[in-house]
Structures are given as structure tokens and as C-alpha cells.
Design an enzyme around this catalytic site. Structure first.
Site, PDB file in Angstrom:
ATOM      1  N   SER A  30      47.529   5.978  30.433  1.00 47.14           N
ATOM      2  CA  SER A  30      46.668   5.034  29.720  1.00 47.14           C
ATOM      3  C   SER A  30      46.849   3.627  30.279  1.00 47.14           C
ATOM      4  CB  SER A  30      47.040   5.035  28.228  1.00 47.14           C
ATOM      5  OG  SER A  30      46.462   3.938  27.569  1.00 47.14           O
TER       6      SER A  30
ATOM      7  N   TYR B 276      53.950   4.507  21.096  1.00 48.47           N
ATOM      8  CA  TYR B 276      52.969   5.307  21.844  1.00 48.47           C
ATOM      9  C   TYR B 276      52.902   4.807  23.288  1.00 48.47           C
ATOM     10  CZ  TYR B 276      48.483   6.303  23.945  1.00 48.47           C
ATOM     11  OH  TYR B 276      47.498   6.648  24.842  1.00 48.47           O
TER      12      TYR B 276
ATOM     13  N   LYS C 157      54.042   6.603  27.160  1.00 44.97           N
ATOM     14  CA  LYS C 157      53.268   6.701  28.409  1.00 44.97           C
ATOM     15  C   LYS C 157      54.077   6.109  29.568  1.00 44.97           C
ATOM     16  CE  LYS C 157      49.713   8.802  26.789  1.00 44.97           C
ATOM     17  NZ  LYS C 157      49.464  10.209  27.170  1.00 44.97           N
TER      18      LYS C 157
END
Ligand code: WQD
Length: 340
Positions: free
Chosen positions: A124, A149, A153
Site C-alpha cells: 500500500s 495497519y 505493510k
């Protein structure tokens, strides 16, 4: 080729499975159905006339993961399975680190044991944090993440780089998505978030279909052309096609670790998306300006040159297509896959 898709029943996963089948590949999907429905893949099978072998379990079950890798012997894996709600990750960090990071470790270990060398990974643009230079190229420094989150990643990307250093036969293609929106033109598959949507487009479509009363726009006092934040919205079908190119390249070229920004290269403000949606749907969208949302960055949009040059991929669908296709999905499926 034989491809294993983790999170294959999800929003981007199901759209990618459809494009992979259309491109002639043979698919096995793994999904724990924690944030997806089997119905999405049933509809993919109906749309394509082809089958997907769906196995329902979590990557946290290392034994089952290894058993499927050994049985299927895929040429490559596309790894979508992850929890992705930024706010929820702040509330339940350990759930996110276990699911996203430990799950990925289990997957890579199983791949190495079973002899599968090629992984395409769903990363992302969140890894860049607040950009210091726009448009974002792949060599822009990654930042400290704004949420657990985002850290998952960053951590999983680093794990893949480290695994490649220890085992150069392993190939990892890291795809850094910008903002995936839209739905397949049939309106039969689309985004179906659990509970109240965190993201802009599914929130807009649920307001338009009458499930939610109004949109709250999180801040209109940013240093942008209309005061609202800028993002690079990319049609999920364009994004899915990038995965077909990436998985074919990773097997054919064994490129080691490569990274691609997947966006259109154009930024749109929140208000521009609201107006585009109203034009595409013919629905007036009630909204109010609300306080800024913690963790939001002001602007992010991609420089998609590298993906074009190396994957031979570029987006073809614009914001109007995204809004029109989002609306078709939501209006044809007011309760998402629930009813089925
Ligand atoms: C976009 C803009 C909001 C909702 C996150 C993750 C990213 C990816 C996509 C998983 C922002 C505004 C939103 C609303 C609003 N996640 N907004 N009212 O935050 O850019 O990206 O989701 O794959 O990794 O970081 O997307 O859609 O939440 O927000 O005004 O009800 O819309 O403030 O400016 P975001 P988003």
C-alpha cells in the site's frame, strides 16, 4: 499457470481472480471469510464460466497452509489476505500483527518448503506516509507508519526483502496500491465492507442507496485546491489487471524484489469525488463538513511510469468509470453479498 490467491474471495482478490481466469490461468484461493463471502467467487465463476478451487482457512494455520502449497504446487502466489481497517488496527494492534505479519510468515515458510519461488504482494502507498515529493515514485522514502495497519505493510515488505537476501531464489513483487475503488462492469461483484465503511467510496455508495444518512467529509481546511484531501483513486479492474501482468512477469523473469506504485498518476479531492459520483449516479449526495480524521495525509498520488515501462501496464478507467461502476454494484446489491 497455476496460481494460488490468498484472500481470493475479497474485494480486490475476487476482481483479480476474474481477470486471472480470463487470462487462462488455473486458480486455487485461500480465504478465512472473516471479511468476505464465498458468493463473490461463485459470481466470478458464473461471469467467466470457469472454476476456482476455494479452500476456507486462515494462514495462521501453518499446517493447512503448507499442505495446500504442497498439494497444488503453484507457479506463483498472489497474497491479498490481510486485515485492512486503519482505525481498527489502532484499537486491536495485536490482532493486526498476528493476522497480517504472522500469516505472511507462515505463507512464505510454506512456499519455501513446498518449492514455490514467486510471490506478488498486496502492499500500500500508506508505507510512504505524508509524501515529501509528489507524484510518488517507488524510491520515495518509506516513513514511520501512521497506524499498526501501516506498520504491518512496512514489516511484511521488509521480511520479503530479508528473505530474498537469505534465499535469492525467492522473488517478491511488491505492489503499492493507491486507493482502489469501483467494481466490475457487470455490477455482480464489488466492495462489501463489514459494518460501517471506513473508506470514502463505499461510504458514499451506502449513503446513495439509503443505508447511511449522510457523508461526513473529514476536513475542508487542508492546503489543497478545495480544502479537502487529495488521493489517487484507481479502478479495481485496472488494479486487478496489474496483478495479471505482475504474476506473469515474476514467473517469467524471476526479478528478485521489485516494487511498483499502482495508481493513475492523477489526484482527486474528496469534494471532486462527491461531485463525480453525483454526476455518474444522478443522485444528490447529502454531506457535512466534519473535523479532520487523525492520521489522514493531505495529498498522495502516484507516478505510474515504472509499472508502465516494466509491466507494460497502465490504467484505462477514469473517476467517472469508478463512480458509475461503484454505483451499479451498490444499487444492484444494496446489502452486498449478504442476501445471497
Ligand atoms: C480517502 C479520503 C478521508 C471516508 C486507506 C488506507 C489505505 C487503503 C485505503 C486498504 C480521506 C476522506 C473518507 C469518509 C471522508 N486501505 N473520507 N469521509 O485513508 O486514503 O487510505 O484506505 O487497502 O492503505 O490507508 O482512504 O477512503 O479512508 O479516505 O472524508 O467517510 O476520503 O479523510 O481524505 P485512505 P479513505
Amino acid at each position: 499457470m497455476k496460481i494460488l490467491v490468498t484472500g481470493g474471495a475479497g474485494y480486490i482478490g475476487s476482481h483479480t481472480c476474474l481477470e486471472l481466469l480470463e487470462a487462462g490461468h488455473e486458480l486455487t484461493a485461500i480465504d478465512d471469510l472473516s471479511n468476505s463471502s464465498k458468493e463473490s467467487l461463485r459470481r466470478v465463476e458464473k461471469l467467466t464460466g470457469k472454476k476456482v478451487d476455494l479452500r476456507c482457512f486462515s494462514l495462521l494455520d501453518g499446517e493447512q497452509t503448507l499442505a495446500v502449497l504442497k498439494e497444488v504446487q503453484p507457479d506463483a502466489v498472489i497474497h491479498f489476505a490481510a486485515m485492512k481497517a486503519v482505525g481498527e488496527s489502532v484499537e486491536y494492534p495485536l490482532r493486526y500483527y498476528k493476522n497480517n505479519v504472522s500469516g505472511t510468515i507462515n505463507l512464505i515458510e510454506a512456499m519455501q518448503t513446498a518449492g514455490c519461488k514467486n510471490l506478488v504482494y498486496s502492499s500500500s502507498c500508506t508505507v510512504y506516509g505524508e509524501p515529501t515529493k509528489l507524484p510518488l515514485t517507488e524510491d520515495h522514502p518509506t516513513a514511520t507508519a501512521e497506524s499498526p495497519y501501516g506498520w504491518t505493510k512496512l514489516m511484511t515488505e521488509q521480511i520479503m526483502r530479508d528473505v530474498h537476501v537469505s534465499d535469492s531464489s525467492m522473488n517478491f513483487t511488491l505492489l503499492r496500491y493507491f486507493n482502489p475503488v469501483g467494481a466490475h462492469a457487470s455490477g455482480d461483484i464489488g466492495e462489501d465492507p463489514n459494518g460501517i465503511p471506513n473508506n470514502l467510496l463505499p461510504f458514499i455508495t451506502q449513503v446513495a442507496v439509503g443505508k447511511l444518512a449522510k457523508l461526513n467529509i473529514f476536513g475542508d481546511d487542508y492546503e489543497t485546491r478545495d480544502g479537502t484531501c487529495i488521493r489517487d483513486y484507481i479502478h479495481v479492474v485496472d488494479l486487478a489487471k496489474a496483478h495479471v501482468s505482475a504474476v506473469e512477469q515474476v514467473v517469467a523473469k524471476q526479478p528478485g524484489v521489485v516494487t511498483y506504485n499502482l495508481g493513475t498518476g492523477t489526484g482527486s479531492t474528496v469534494l471532486e469525488m462527491v461531485h463525480a459520483f453525483e454526476a455518474a449516479s444522478g443522485k444528490k449526495l447529502p454531506y457535512e463538513i466534519a473535523p479532520r480524521r487523525a492520521g489522514d495525509i493531505v495529498a498522495a498520488y502516484a507516478d505510474p511510469t515504472k509499472a508502465k515501462e516494466e509491466l507494460g501496464w497502465a490504467t484505462t478507467l477514469d473517476v467517472n468509470d469508478m463512480c458509475r461502476d461503484s454505483w451499479r454494484w451498490q444499487s444492484q446489491n444494496p446489502n452486498g453479498y449478504e442476501a445471497s
